[in-house]
Design a protein around this motif. Structure first.
Motif, short mmCIF file in Angstrom:
data_model
loop_
_atom_site.label_atom_id
_atom_site.label_comp_id
_atom_site.label_asym_id
_atom_site.label_seq_id
_atom_site.Cartn_x
_atom_site.Cartn_y
_atom_site.Cartn_z
N ALA A 77 0.84 -1.20 0.00
CA ALA A 77 0.00 0.00 0.00
C ALA A 77 0.88 1.25 0.00
O ALA A 77 0.62 2.21 -0.71
CB ALA A 77 -0.93 -0.01 1.20
N HIS A 78 1.96 1.20 0.80
CA HIS A 78 2.85 2.36 0.89
C HIS A 78 3.53 2.64 -0.46
O HIS A 78 3.88 3.76 -0.76
CB HIS A 78 3.91 2.14 1.98
N PHE B 18 -3.45 0.01 -4.41
CA PHE B 18 -4.71 0.17 -3.69
C PHE B 18 -5.71 -0.85 -4.18
O PHE B 18 -5.87 -1.06 -5.38
CB PHE B 18 -5.27 1.59 -3.91
N LEU B 19 -6.38 -1.48 -3.21
CA LEU B 19 -7.43 -2.43 -3.58
C LEU B 19 -8.76 -1.96 -3.01
O LEU B 19 -8.89 -1.76 -1.80
CB LEU B 19 -7.08 -3.83 -3.02
N SER B 20 -9.72 -1.75 -3.90
CA SER B 20 -11.06 -1.42 -3.45
C SER B 20 -11.80 -2.73 -3.26
O SER B 20 -11.86 -3.55 -4.17
CB SER B 20 -11.75 -0.55 -4.50
N THR C 261 -5.52 8.05 9.56
CA THR C 261 -4.54 7.05 9.99
C THR C 261 -3.84 6.43 8.79
O THR C 261 -2.61 6.30 8.77
CB THR C 261 -5.23 5.95 10.82
N ALA C 262 -4.63 6.07 7.79
CA ALA C 262 -4.05 5.43 6.60
C ALA C 262 -3.04 6.37 5.92
O ALA C 262 -1.94 5.96 5.56
CB ALA C 262 -5.16 5.04 5.63
N GLU D 232 0.11 6.94 8.26
CA GLU D 232 0.96 5.74 8.33
C GLU D 232 1.75 5.60 7.02
O GLU D 232 2.91 5.19 7.04
CB GLU D 232 0.13 4.49 8.60
N THR D 233 1.11 5.91 5.92
CA THR D 233 1.81 5.85 4.62
C THR D 233 2.93 6.89 4.58
O THR D 233 4.04 6.60 4.15
CB THR D 233 0.80 6.09 3.47
N GLU E 117 -15.13 3.51 -0.56
CA GLU E 117 -13.89 2.90 -1.05
C GLU E 117 -13.20 3.83 -2.04
O GLU E 117 -11.98 4.03 -1.98
CB GLU E 117 -14.19 1.55 -1.73
N GLN F 216 -11.63 6.76 -0.34
CA GLN F 216 -10.32 6.44 0.24
C GLN F 216 -9.25 6.38 -0.83
O GLN F 216 -8.11 6.82 -0.63
CB GLN F 216 -10.40 5.10 0.98
N LEU G 116 -5.85 8.56 -0.99
CA LEU G 116 -4.52 7.92 -0.95
C LEU G 116 -3.75 8.11 -2.25
O LEU G 116 -2.54 7.89 -2.28
CB LEU G 116 -4.67 6.43 -0.63
N SER H 203 -4.20 -3.27 3.81
CA SER H 203 -4.15 -2.91 2.40
C SER H 203 -4.35 -1.41 2.21
O SER H 203 -4.13 -0.88 1.12
CB SER H 203 -5.17 -3.69 1.60
N ARG H 204 -4.77 -0.72 3.29
CA ARG H 204 -4.86 0.74 3.22
C ARG H 204 -3.61 1.40 3.79
O ARG H 204 -3.61 2.59 4.11
CB ARG H 204 -6.10 1.24 3.98
N GLY H 205 -2.61 0.57 4.09
CA GLY H 205 -1.35 1.13 4.57
C GLY H 205 -1.24 1.19 6.08
O GLY H 205 -0.28 1.74 6.61
N ILE H 206 -2.22 0.64 6.78
CA ILE H 206 -2.15 0.67 8.25
C ILE H 206 -1.39 -0.57 8.72
O ILE H 206 -1.81 -1.70 8.42
CB ILE H 206 -3.57 0.74 8.84
N LEU I 56 -2.33 6.37 17.45
CA LEU I 56 -3.07 6.47 16.19
C LEU I 56 -3.24 7.91 15.73
O LEU I 56 -3.82 8.17 14.70
CB LEU I 56 -4.43 5.80 16.34
N PHE J 99 -5.08 10.14 16.85
CA PHE J 99 -6.37 10.77 17.14
C PHE J 99 -6.96 10.07 18.36
O PHE J 99 -6.60 8.94 18.67
CB PHE J 99 -7.33 10.68 15.95
#
Lengths: 250, 437
Positions: free
Chosen positions: A76-77, A81-83, A101-102, A105-106, A155, A158, A162, B388-391, B433, B435
């Motif tokens: 992901a980083h 990306f997967l919907s 957060t996503a 974190e990236t 989705e 997001q 991203l 998969s969203r990078g978390i 996190l 938040f």
């Protein structure tokens, strides 16, 4: 951007993908179609790095790097990306907090500091507008009590936030009414550029009227058995999958 | 000399110190006799089948605090809800700390058990309520025999207490090992409303054994909202005996958050003495290492048209063990009872254990009662979704665990407590996190 060579994958010792070859370049839109159970969702999960699937043969390269050993978050980083066909509900975590957060974190993985709150808000507002998402929606718990259409729109929201290099949309059209489909498709079209690529996984041709693919592939029994241009999708819509099955099984 | 002998023999000396003419004298004497006969519970007792006190009872506890210890606000602050205005009844090694407390007699009594027991002004309340709902088992009786200090809260008729009350028992570790026996009495009269937060906190690694008894009386149409925050050091053991007597149309909520300590046993028992009563028992347990948390609940439906709701969530890591024993009794007369119980658990390791035992004893025929218990692992597809969203894995786990406990957290009515608890959860899970959950 994405290069898949002779990919074999299995889950619990059951072989599902049996030699996939696929190359997706920047700026392209690929559609992967096929009857139920042909391995479409498995392919998307394997690219995104789901651990339950074991790659038994072949390689996946992303930006010329073999990504086999990378975790889902590392992929992901890097911009995959997967919907999801069935997005997961996370009670108590709002859409906004989840995406924050996503994103952070990236950024952290890339050695960047957190995105300033002001920029984040601006980005959220911009992308929500693009997908005609109501502000109230953003403070709801992620996917909890969302309709099918709301889940899919979320989705794509997001995805918009991203800004991935490669977006794989797994059955994004299922469960969408025509208005939602139009909004989602126009969102995807606006996000498309010469630097990114999209893989549409779909059973029906419907979505392809809105997001026009450069290539259409038919997946059957774990292999890509036919590839062509957008006209192949029309042919499938007219004739169904039986003629392909017959050709392959013959 | 084992702990039981030590306690029984020190009772004489203790009695000489307290007023032997007081009406309490008889209650204490009866109580010590019960303890002498029953002693500490063992695994042979059905209710203690999964929880053993053996290794804990081996310590050489000092049973009376030898000296008064002071504590600066700066040392105590982080364990208090200091970001909001509250009444505070604070104890240090069993002794009241006037320095840290904020009590009142203005409209309601929020003060000390020791003054209530010794001041004739409170005699009537003590006579009517003290030791009236507490069970007469060995541990509660032991507490009754030695009860001298704790919180005394009496909210008179038609009062809305303007801010929450914090009851905190600190132990400073000034002695090698200490046994504490706080005794709280909470009487909420007709139409009144009170919110209470209770916490036991040791400040060093020296062993502490707390055997606490709290009696709560919710009179007609009273509302009691009670939070127990259990996040103590690894050598602290808490046996919390809380007994609630409810009168008609009263609502009583007890939330128990168990995150710490070596061993925690919660005996939380409700008695519904009236119609249209609502009792809510919610709990979140998140433990690891070799920690042990045992919830023993009882809701006794005595009269018709009442409700009870129990929702306990547990997350167990490493070699930790949990017990949930939820007993519901519906008397023959208690028709139209609605009693619900659910206990959901996640085991994060192969070595973690949960023993979940619902116990429904229903003697009425027109009731709605349900119970459900689940034990599982974290949902893999949900994990994949977030990753998969990078978390990253750790943060994804934390979000899932938080989501798992969310409906209990949602029922917390004081926002400061909710944010404190989510912070503790984030700390426990080792995540930031970015938040407030």
């Amino acid at each position: 951007m994405l290069k898949i060579n002779n990919l074999h994958a299995s889950v619990e010792d059951k072989a599902i993908l049996k030699g996939i070859n696929l190359e997706v370049k920047a700026g392209e839109v690929h559609a992967i179609m096929g009857p139920n159970g042909s391995g479409k969702s498995t392919l998307s999960s394997v690219i995104a790095g789901k651990e339950e699937y074991e790659v038994t043969e072949g390689e996946i390269f992303f930006d010329e790097e073999n990504i086999e050993e990378l975790s889902a978050e590392e992929r992901a980083h890097k911009g995959i990306f997967l919907s999801f066909q069935y997005p997961v509900e996370i009670p108590g975590v709002s859409v906004t907090n989840f995406i924050k957060t996503a994103i952070n974190e990236t950024r952290k993985a890339k050695g960047l500091p957190d995105m300033p709150a002001k920029d984040m808000l601006k980005l959220i507002r911009e992308k929500a507008e693009l997908l005609e998402i109501d502000r109230k929606f953003l403070s709801r718990s992620l996917n909890q009590g969302f309709s099918g259409g709301e889940k899919k729109r979320n989705e794509i929201f997001q995805m918009a936030m991203l800004e991935p290099k490669l977006a794989i949309l797994d059955e994004t059209d299922s469960g969408l009414d025509i208005d939602a489909l139009r909004i989602v498709a126009s969102g995807v079209n606006k996000l498309k550029s010469k630097d990114n690529a999209v893989i549409l996984i779909t059973h029906y041709q419907r979505l392809l009227d809105y997001i026009v693919p450069d290539f259409v592939h038919v997946l059957y029994k774990g292999r890509i058995v036919k590839s062509g241009g957008k006209e192949l999708a029309h042919e499938l819509e007219e004739k169904g999958y039986d003629w392909i099955k017959e050709e392959v099984d013959a | 000399m084992d702990l039981k002998e030590k306690l029984v023999s020190s009772f004489m000396a203790f009695e000489n110190k307290v007023d032997v003419d007081a009406p309490l004298h008889q209650i204490r004497n009866e109580a010590i006799k019960i303890f002498e006969a029953e002693g500490f519970p063992s695994k042979k007792d059905e209710a203690w089948k999964y929880t053993s006190l053996n290794s804990i009872l081996k310590e050489d506890y000092s049973v009376f605090p030898k000296q008064e210890n002071a504590l600066e606000f700066s040392e105590a602050k982080s364990y208090m809800l200091h970001e909001m205005d509250t009444y505070k009844i604070i104890f240090i090694d069993g002794k009241y700390s006037s320095h840290l407390s904020q009590t009142t007699h203005d409209g309601f009594d929020i003060c000390l058990m020791s003054s209530a027991l010794n001041n004739p002004k409170y005699r009537l309340v003590i006579e009517n309520y003290f030791n009236k709902v507490a069970e007469k088992d060995g541990l509660s009786s032991l507490n009754t025999a030695f009860a001298t200090e704790g919180a005394y809260i009496h909210i008179k008729k038609n009062k809305l207490v303007n801010k929450p009350i914090q009851i905190i028992h600190f132990s400073t570790g000034s002695e090698e090992a200490v046994m504490l026996q706080p005794r709280n009495l909470i009487v909420v009269d007709e139409n009144s409303h009170v919110q209470i937060i209770e916490r036991h906190q040791s400040l060093t690694d020296n062993p502490v054994l707390t055997n606490s008894v709290t009696e709560i009386f919710a009179n007609k149409r009273a509302i009691v909202d009670y939070y127990k925050l259990q996040n103590d050091n690894e050598n602290a053991t808490l046996i919390d005996n809380t007994f609630v007597n409810q009168k008609q149309e009263s609502h009583c909520f007890v939330h128990t958050f168990s995150f710490g300590g070596k061993l925690v046993r919660n005996n939380l028992h409700f008695y519904q003495n009236g119609e249209r009563i609502d009792s809510t028992l919610n709990g979140v347990t998140i433990i690891g290492k070799k920690q042990h948390v045992d919830h023993n609940t009882l809701v006794h439906h005595i009269e018709p048209n009442c409700e009870s709701h129990q929702d306990y969530k547990g997350i167990f890591a490493d070699k930790s063990t949990g017990v949930f024993n939820g007993r519901v009794i519906v008397n023959k007369e208690a028709q139209k009872t609605n009693a619900f119980q659910s206990n959901n658990n996640i085991l994060l390791s192969d070595k973690a254990t949960i023993n979940s035992k619902p116990q429904l004893e229903i003697f009425a025929d027109d009731v709605k009662c349900s119970h459900g218990c689940t034990i599982g692992q974290l949902d893999e597809s949900a994990m994949f979704y977030m990753r998969s969203r990078g978390i990253p894995e750790k943060e994804a786990k934390a979000l899932l665990m938080y989501a798992f406990t969310n409906n209990v957290l949602e029922s917390v009515k004081i926002p400061e407590i909710k944010s404190r608890i989510t912070k503790i959860i984030a700390e426990k899970l080792g995540v930031n996190l970015g938040f407030d959950l």
